[in-house]
Design an enzyme around this catalytic site. Structure first.
Site, PDB file in Angstrom:
ATOM      1  N   ASN A  37       2.421   3.434 -11.543  1.00  0.00           N
ATOM      2  CA  ASN A  37       3.084   2.257 -10.981  1.00  0.00           C
ATOM      3  C   ASN A  37       4.310   2.607 -10.147  1.00  0.00           C
ATOM      4  O   ASN A  37       4.715   1.824  -9.291  1.00  0.00           O
ATOM      5  CB  ASN A  37       3.478   1.310 -12.124  1.00  0.00           C
ATOM      6  CG  ASN A  37       4.395   0.206 -11.666  1.00  0.00           C
ATOM      7  OD1 ASN A  37       3.997  -0.670 -10.901  1.00  0.00           O
ATOM      8  ND2 ASN A  37       5.645   0.251 -12.112  1.00  0.00           N
ATOM      9  N   SER A  88      -1.117  -0.961  -2.851  1.00  0.00           N
ATOM     10  CA  SER A  88      -0.482  -2.072  -2.164  1.00  0.00           C
ATOM     11  C   SER A  88      -1.450  -2.614  -1.128  1.00  0.00           C
ATOM     12  O   SER A  88      -2.275  -1.863  -0.588  1.00  0.00           O
ATOM     13  CB  SER A  88       0.805  -1.612  -1.473  1.00  0.00           C
ATOM     14  OG  SER A  88       1.314  -2.600  -0.605  1.00  0.00           O
ATOM     15  N   TYR A 139       4.645   4.528   4.038  1.00  0.00           N
ATOM     16  CA  TYR A 139       4.289   3.946   2.743  1.00  0.00           C
ATOM     17  C   TYR A 139       2.838   3.459   2.765  1.00  0.00           C
ATOM     18  O   TYR A 139       2.073   3.713   1.828  1.00  0.00           O
ATOM     19  CB  TYR A 139       5.243   2.793   2.449  1.00  0.00           C
ATOM     20  CG  TYR A 139       4.980   2.015   1.184  1.00  0.00           C
ATOM     21  CD1 TYR A 139       5.462   2.465  -0.040  1.00  0.00           C
ATOM     22  CD2 TYR A 139       4.289   0.806   1.211  1.00  0.00           C
ATOM     23  CE1 TYR A 139       5.255   1.740  -1.204  1.00  0.00           C
ATOM     24  CE2 TYR A 139       4.080   0.072   0.058  1.00  0.00           C
ATOM     25  CZ  TYR A 139       4.558   0.551  -1.146  1.00  0.00           C
ATOM     26  OH  TYR A 139       4.350  -0.175  -2.304  1.00  0.00           O
ATOM     27  N   ALA A 185       0.468   4.551   4.663  1.00  0.00           N
ATOM     28  CA  ALA A 185      -0.392   5.738   4.675  1.00  0.00           C
ATOM     29  C   ALA A 185      -0.565   6.309   3.277  1.00  0.00           C
ATOM     30  O   ALA A 185      -1.670   6.702   2.875  1.00  0.00           O
ATOM     31  CB  ALA A 185       0.191   6.789   5.615  1.00  0.00           C
ATOM     32  N   LYS A 210      -0.260   4.682   0.372  1.00  0.00           N
ATOM     33  CA  LYS A 210      -1.044   3.782  -0.475  1.00  0.00           C
ATOM     34  C   LYS A 210      -2.514   3.784  -0.062  1.00  0.00           C
ATOM     35  O   LYS A 210      -3.400   3.688  -0.910  1.00  0.00           O
ATOM     36  CB  LYS A 210      -0.461   2.378  -0.417  1.00  0.00           C
ATOM     37  CG  LYS A 210       0.934   2.259  -1.039  1.00  0.00           C
ATOM     38  CD  LYS A 210       0.962   2.719  -2.489  1.00  0.00           C
ATOM     39  CE  LYS A 210       2.287   2.401  -3.150  1.00  0.00           C
ATOM     40  NZ  LYS A 210       2.333   2.804  -4.588  1.00  0.00           N
TER      41      LYS A 210
END
Length: 255
Positions: A90, A142, A155, A157, A159
């Site tokens: 997480n 995400s 970010y 990329a 996820k």
């Protein structure tokens, strides 16, 4: 959820908004919990709260970007609980900027936390799940990794890479009774989102625009996520692997 009581779970990013919600749900389901976060004081506060409510909780303060710290923490969790059944990746971090305004130092930090960190956890936990006869992995990606998000290029990329990695590990580990699935939150009302939109009138306009774009007419809340995570971690999801689930109030694009 069927089959969650007395299972042992590691949850990273436990002291954040979504992480706390996941940990509370797991404790309510009778899960024995290794709560992990880089923020030691915040983690200690959460662990105290969960223990006071009857939870069997081991707080583990470590940096997911450092493989040696990850291995040591996972070994400590296994020693304390006797096994590991569930991993929830997480932990995450970002800062909102157009790509042309970013630099390699920022890329490295975002990639280290959002992609390399989960890889480190998989490397440490998967052999233990396999040796124990199987288990569940739930990776929190995400919607930015599915459809992109302005201001979150690197970010997104990471996820997107985590989604592809999860699908591959689901294939590789299916024969070992390890199920790997992905949950993709849409815009969720957390301190991280508030840091993106900023303070004052301008930030409120962005916040309101996001809310209006969602068919359910509200942003997600941390408590909207633990139900699907608990389900994917439970025996009810034994025949589900390699799936990507969006939890976004019906939003299909943002940014």
């Amino acid at each position: 959820m069927r089959g969650l009581k007395d299972r042992v779970a590691i949850v990273t990013g436990a002291a954040g908004g979504i992480g706390q919600a996941i940990c509370r749900r797991f404790v309510a389901e009778g899960v024995r919990l290794a709560a992990a976060d880089v923020n030691g004081p915040a983690l200690a506060g959460l662990a105290g709260e969960l223990k006071a409510s009857g939870g069997d909780v081991l707080p583990l303060a470590f940096d997911i970007t450092r493989p040696e710290e990850v291995e040591a923490a996972v070994a400590q969790a296994q020693e304390a609980f006797g096994r590991i059944d569930i991993l929830v990746n997480n932990a995450g971090w970002d800062i909102a900027k157009p790509f042309v305004e970013t630099d390699p130092a920022l890329w490295d930090k975002i990639i280290a936390i959002n992609l390399v960190g989960p890889l480190n956890l998989h490397k440490a936990v998967l052999p233990r799940l396999i040796a124990g006869g199987g288990g569940k992995v739930v990776n929190i990606a995400s919607d930015a990794g599915r459809v992109g998000s302005s201001g979150e290029s690197v970010y997104s990329a990471c996820k997107g890479g985590l989604i592809a990695f999860s699908k591959t590990i689901a294939r590789e580990c299916a024969r070992d009774n390890v199920r790997v699935n992905v949950v993709c939150p849409g815009p969720t009302d957390t301190p991280l989102l508030r840091s993106f939109v900023g303070e004052g009138e301008f930030g409120q306009k962005i916040y309101d625009g996001l809310r209006k774009a969602i068919p359910l007419k509200r942003l997600g809340e941390p408590d909207d996520l633990p139900g699907i995570i608990a389900f994917l971690s439970s025996a009810d999801a034994d025949f589900i692997t390699g799936q990507v689930i969006s939890v976004s109030g019906g939003l299909t694009m943002h940014g």
